[in-house]
Scaffold this active site. Structure first.
Site, PDB file in Angstrom:
ATOM      1  N   ASP A  16      -2.174   6.238  -4.632  1.00  0.00           N
ATOM      2  CA  ASP A  16      -2.459   5.239  -3.588  1.00  0.00           C
ATOM      3  C   ASP A  16      -2.840   3.899  -4.206  1.00  0.00           C
ATOM      4  O   ASP A  16      -3.916   3.751  -4.769  1.00  0.00           O
ATOM      5  CB  ASP A  16      -3.593   5.787  -2.716  1.00  0.00           C
ATOM      6  CG  ASP A  16      -3.951   4.880  -1.557  1.00  0.00           C
ATOM      7  OD1 ASP A  16      -3.409   3.762  -1.471  1.00  0.00           O
ATOM      8  OD2 ASP A  16      -4.784   5.290  -0.738  1.00  0.00           O
TER       9      ASP A  16
ATOM     10  N   ASP B 169       0.816  -1.211   0.000  1.00  0.00           N
ATOM     11  CA  ASP B 169       0.000   0.000   0.000  1.00  0.00           C
ATOM     12  C   ASP B 169       0.854   1.267   0.000  1.00  0.00           C
ATOM     13  O   ASP B 169       1.524   1.563   0.987  1.00  0.00           O
ATOM     14  CB  ASP B 169      -0.899  -0.035   1.246  1.00  0.00           C
ATOM     15  CG  ASP B 169      -1.802   1.175   1.376  1.00  0.00           C
ATOM     16  OD1 ASP B 169      -2.034   1.858   0.362  1.00  0.00           O
ATOM     17  OD2 ASP B 169      -2.276   1.426   2.493  1.00  0.00           O
TER      18      ASP B 169
END
Length: 455
Positions: A295, A120
């Site tokens: 992201d 992530d």
């Protein structure tokens, strides 16, 4: 009486044979795949429900998660200085449930234990479920590792739609053949309902150390501090529609997964991978510029409400949906037959990077199948909300460089001629784990029903 007692004993034995952390979810409750909550009846439809109808529960959950993710404090991290041979490595990723989440595997402890994590770029901490957890996923056995250590400092992350907690610990961690000794991580024992049963049991954060909730240096930045990488960067190739072949490469560029040159834009703040961005529709710039976080841990595209409004104003027939919008989000619909293309530009670059129409369309909004839900959501997040997310990155190979103050690069994705067989195997293992968790939940529910009847 004997018959009733025997039934009770049988039920007790049956229940005792089940894992204590496999509590069933009540009917109609939410299921989290990765960190994204969706309705039980739509758990396998993910982004699009029956007959490709837009999945509102998914959006609601991701908004709650992002609200906490991009509005928490930061913590300083420590650095190490051990030098070692430079190198790079590539980790195959599993495209889980048709592009909702991409996860891979890491090794932890001595001897090593295999754990599944979501890589992530929108967070900085590594955390995995530890012994005695209620997360119903991969479990790290601390007592089996001779290199595990903890001082017992508390660890906790609030995600809005859920939370995890445990203690801060250290152990040996390896990703794609790259190893860090005494890597800090969150040894999690408590997962809220939304995190239970996730195919990826944990998260490995790839953003800057300044926002690490554990106060520990992130994995890749430890490798950089130790002089371990050929290049101080990492890159993602994300496949589409569940295909194998997705990868995370650390320390080098994977030229088999992109075409043309990589164009870099500088980060505006070393927290998330935040860059300056602007929008365009069918080649024409709309609105003003804004900060956006790149992201890989978020599925949809979120823009400030005013920016989203300017984008849809340039798409003929688009309109804000009263049925799907809420106080926390503006959802828009547009004609499914529209040929409009949404693009983004980034600071210092003139190239317009397009969102593929297959990814922009989130499903039908009406029963006549003429109106569709658009893939950009207007949000109330602060400036710097996530922009170039999975929905966008499936078309663009993305690179995250720590050199020269930090930058993010993009190049057109290219599918290699041969998909990774290891990636296919990981995909199957993830699906097997999910089936195992679901079977465990069914058994626990049956157990409770038997006990209720006996009583």
């Amino acid at each position: 009486m004997l018959y009733t007692t025997s039934l009770a004993l049988a039920a007790a034995l049956f229940c005792s044979a089940l894992p204590v952390d496999a509590a069933p979810r009540p009917a109609g409750s939410a299921v989290l795949h990765g960190r994204r909550t969706l309705g039980q009846s739509e758990a396998y439809k993910i982004l699009k429900g029956g007959r490709d109808v837009f999945n509102l529960p998914f959006l609601t959950a991701e908004l709650a998660y992002l609200d906490a993710k991009y509005n928490h404090g930061s913590a300083k991290a420590k650095k190490t200085s051990t030098l070692s041979r430079r190198s790079f490595g590539t980790e195959p990723l599993v495209d889980y449930r048709n592009d909702v989440e991409y996860y891979g595997f890491i090794s932890m402890g001595t001897p090593s234990q295999r754990m599944a994590v979501d890589f992530d770029t929108g967070s900085s901490d590594l955390w995995v479920p530890g012994t005695g957890n209620n997360c119903n996923s991969y479990t790290f056995n601390e007592t089996a590792s001779s290199t595990f250590s903890t001082a017992g400092a508390p660890f906790s992350i609030q995600y809005g739609s859920g939370d995890v907690s445990g203690k801060v610990a250290t152990d040996t961690v390896s990703v794609a053949g790259l190893t860090v000794a005494s890597q800090g991580f969150g040894d999690v024992t408590t997962c809220s309902t939304q995190f239970q049963g996730s195919a990826a049991g944990g998260i490995l954060g790839l953003a800057y150390a300044s926002i690490a909730r554990s106060g520990k240096t992130p994995f890749v930045q430890n490798l950089i501090a130790q002089g371990r990488l050929d290049s101080n960067l990492f890159g993602f190739f994300l496949s589409r529609a569940g295909a194998a072949g997705s990868t995370l490469t650390i320390g080098a560029l994977d030229s088999t997964h992109y075409s043309g040159s990589i164009q870099y834009t500088p980060v505006t703040q070393q927290t998330y991978w935040k860059v300056s961005a602007a929008s365009a529709v069918s080649g024409k710039a709309v609105g003003s510029s804004y900060n956006a976080a790149i992201d890989t841990g978020t599925t949809l595209i979120y823009l400030p409400t005013a920016v989203a409004a300017t984008v849809y104003a340039a798409i003929p027939g688009a309109a804000k949906s009263t049925a799907y919008s809420s106080s926390g989000s503006d959802v828009y619909t547009y004609p499914c037959s529209s040929s409009a293309t949404v693009q983004f530009t980034f600071g210092g670059l003139t190239t317009q990077f397009a969102v593929d129409s297959r990814d922009f369309n989130l499903g039908y909004a009406t029963s006549d199948f003429q109106t569709c839900v658009g893939g950009i959501i207007g949000s109330g997040f602060n400036d710097g909300a996530p922009l170039a997310i999975i929905e966008f990155l499936k078309s663009w190979y993305s690179v995250y460089s720590f050199a020269n103050g930090g930058s993010v690069g993009f190049a057109a994705s290219a599918v290699p001629g041969i998909f990774s067989t290891q990636g296919v195997q990981h995909q199957r293992k993830g699906e097997q784990l999910q089936r195992k968790v679901e079977q465990r939940q069914r058994e626990e529910l049956l157990c409770r029903q038997v006990v209720r009847v006996v009583r």
